[in-house]
Design a protein around this motif. Structure first.
Motif, short mmCIF file in Angstrom:
data_model
loop_
_atom_site.label_atom_id
_atom_site.label_comp_id
_atom_site.label_asym_id
_atom_site.label_seq_id
_atom_site.Cartn_x
_atom_site.Cartn_y
_atom_site.Cartn_z
N ILE A 176 1.18 -1.42 -0.02
CA ILE A 176 0.53 0.20 0.07
C ILE A 176 0.87 1.64 -0.25
O ILE A 176 2.15 1.43 0.55
CB ILE A 176 -1.00 -0.39 0.81
N HIS A 178 0.67 5.62 0.85
CA HIS A 178 -0.22 6.21 1.53
C HIS A 178 0.27 7.66 1.29
O HIS A 178 1.43 7.87 1.57
CB HIS A 178 -0.38 6.31 3.05
N SER A 210 -3.46 5.17 -1.70
CA SER A 210 -4.22 5.63 0.13
C SER A 210 -4.28 6.96 0.07
O SER A 210 -2.94 7.22 -0.41
CB SER A 210 -3.66 4.65 1.47
N LEU A 231 -8.20 3.33 -0.87
CA LEU A 231 -8.50 3.16 0.81
C LEU A 231 -8.05 4.82 0.88
O LEU A 231 -7.39 5.73 0.44
CB LEU A 231 -7.06 2.80 1.13
N THR A 233 -8.90 7.70 4.29
CA THR A 233 -8.49 7.90 5.23
C THR A 233 -8.83 9.08 6.06
O THR A 233 -8.26 9.90 5.34
CB THR A 233 -7.66 7.22 5.08
#
Length: 256
Positions: A176, A178, A210, A231, A233
């Motif tokens: 992943i 981010h 993400s 994803l 957040t």
């Protein structure tokens, strides 16, 4: 690879009693969040700089027992604060406690007060990135030697947007990536990451994208999905841990 859209919340472990954090984790899981993150600092990053604050990995062990469905992790662990082999063992242990729901989020570190007050050498951005590059293979090597082994191939999340080094390490080691990115930045950074994947012989589709988000998902969500993010957040801080934005993003996910 077609990935499902997932929604995460970062519960910032600042300005709250632990009972308030425990309650927020329960509310986030009950609301339908896919992932619950904390962060790895020793002091608040906003508000009163000497306000209440709790340590990251001790908390993740508690969350592993408290929760039953959500993935958990740090957004992100500071590589500088723990020996990489120890961190690998800590992650393996929380992986087992949680029944295979840990994400190992990691970055090079940046918050100088943490370093100076806890006795770590701050160094330079370059030295911290070099330390991260040495730590990532050590973590995976330690996982391969631990008994019992991790319950799964623990996903590594790397946070940060440095194009020459951080995104290269992501291509080499992470499941992943981010970032803190608007739409145009996300497109650009993803293209850089894709190029690094080509250089190291990796399918860029193996790396989930993400992003930290604020605001109305109806206005920005689909554009970010089209740019490759899956994803999303949101964040909430103590003491109240207002999860209204989380609920909005979960509703948008479910309506899709």
């Amino acid at each position: 690879m077609t990935r499902p859209v997932r929604i995460a919340v970062q519960l910032q472990p600042q300005h709250a009693d632990y009972a308030q954090l425990r309650d927020a984790v329960l509310r986030a899981e009950d609301a339908g969040a896919d992932v619950v993150f904390n962060w790895d600092h020793f002091f608040p990053l906003s508000g009163d700089p000497d306000g209440k604050h709790f340590e990251c990995w001790t908390m993740l062990g508690a969350w592993a027992e408290q929760t039953s469905r959500v993935e958990i992790g740090a957004l992100v662990t500071c590589n500088s604060y723990r020996n990489p082999d120890l961190l690998a063992d800590m992650a393996r242990t929380v992986d087992h406690i949680s029944g295979g729901r840990l994400i190992l989020g990691i970055g090079a570190g940046w918050f100088e007060r943490d370093y100076t007050e806890y006795g770590y050498e701050f160094g330079t951005a370059g030295s911290r990135l070099a330390d991260l590059s040495h730590a990532l293979p050590r973590i995976k090597e330690r996982w391969a030697r631990l008994n019992p082994a991790p319950t799964r191939d623990i996903p590594v999340l790397i946070g940060g947007g440095g194009e020459r080094k951080t995104l290269r390490y992501t291509a080499e080691h992470a499941a992943i990536w981010h970032g803190f990115a608007d739409l145009e930045t996300l497109r650009h950074k993803s293209a850089v990451l894709d190029a690094h994947c080509a250089d190291v012989g990796r399918d860029p589709g193996e790396i989930e994208r993400s992003v930290a988000v604020r605001g109305n998902p109806g206005e920005i969500g689909e554009g970010l999905v089209a740019a490759g993010a899956t994803l999303f957040t949101v964040s909430a801080s103590g003491p109240d841990y207002d999860l209204s934005t989380l609920h909005e993003w979960i509703a948008w996910r479910d309506a899709r």
